[in-house]
Scaffold this motif. Structure first.
Motif, PDB file in Angstrom:
ATOM      1  N   GLN A  55      22.609 -14.148 -41.317  1.00 56.93           N
ATOM      2  CA  GLN A  55      23.421 -15.059 -40.504  1.00 56.93           C
ATOM      3  C   GLN A  55      23.697 -14.574 -38.980  1.00 56.93           C
ATOM      4  O   GLN A  55      23.545 -13.299 -38.888  1.00 56.93           O
ATOM      5  N   LYS A  76      30.200 -16.369 -45.605  1.00 55.57           N
ATOM      6  CA  LYS A  76      29.699 -17.084 -44.566  1.00 55.57           C
ATOM      7  C   LYS A  76      30.903 -18.193 -43.775  1.00 55.57           C
ATOM      8  O   LYS A  76      30.765 -18.354 -42.726  1.00 55.57           O
ATOM      9  N   ILE A  95      29.445 -13.453 -39.805  1.00 60.67           N
ATOM     10  CA  ILE A  95      30.079 -13.562 -41.262  1.00 60.67           C
ATOM     11  C   ILE A  95      31.581 -13.268 -41.128  1.00 60.67           C
ATOM     12  O   ILE A  95      31.892 -12.803 -39.920  1.00 60.67           O
TER      13      ILE A  95
END
Length: 109
Positions: free
Chosen positions: A81, A42, A84
């Motif tokens: 997300q 992340k 990344i």
């Protein structure tokens, strides 16, 4: 010393999968591949110690100097997300250290 030239780019994402292409070029003839891995995280700082997901590439699928296509499923913690970071690490059998590509940001949404 073992050195590899790594060329890595993200091709595209499909729902929860990621597809990427990489080319590994051998620069020291006596060197042998031990491990090839993709590290996803992340945040931008990622390597073989700090990662959210590690993708091990089967060495039988790699032909040096030829582009290799890899498809992998994103982990639950990464697939939601907006973006990344990814990095490829290559380790020679005669070395304790990895050779890395630069970190690349991958936009997922």
């Amino acid at each position: 010393m073992f050195v590899l030239h790594l060329f890595f780019y993200i091709c595209y994402t499909i729902i929860t999968n990621i597809v990427f292409h990489l080319t590994i070029k051998k620069t020291v003839e006596s060197s042998n591949l031990d491990q090839v891995k993709v590290f996803l995280r992340k945040s931008m700082l990622t390597d073989h110690v700090v990662f959210d997901q590690e993708i091990k590439i089967d060495l039988n699928n790699i032909v040096l100097g030829t582009e290799t296509r890899v498809t992998a499923q994103l982990s639950t913690g990464l697939k939601d997300q907006d973006y990344i970071f990814a990095r490829v690490g290559v380790k020679a059998s005669s070395s304790e250290e990895y050779t890395y590509t630069s970190v690349q940001k991958i936009i997922l949404k």
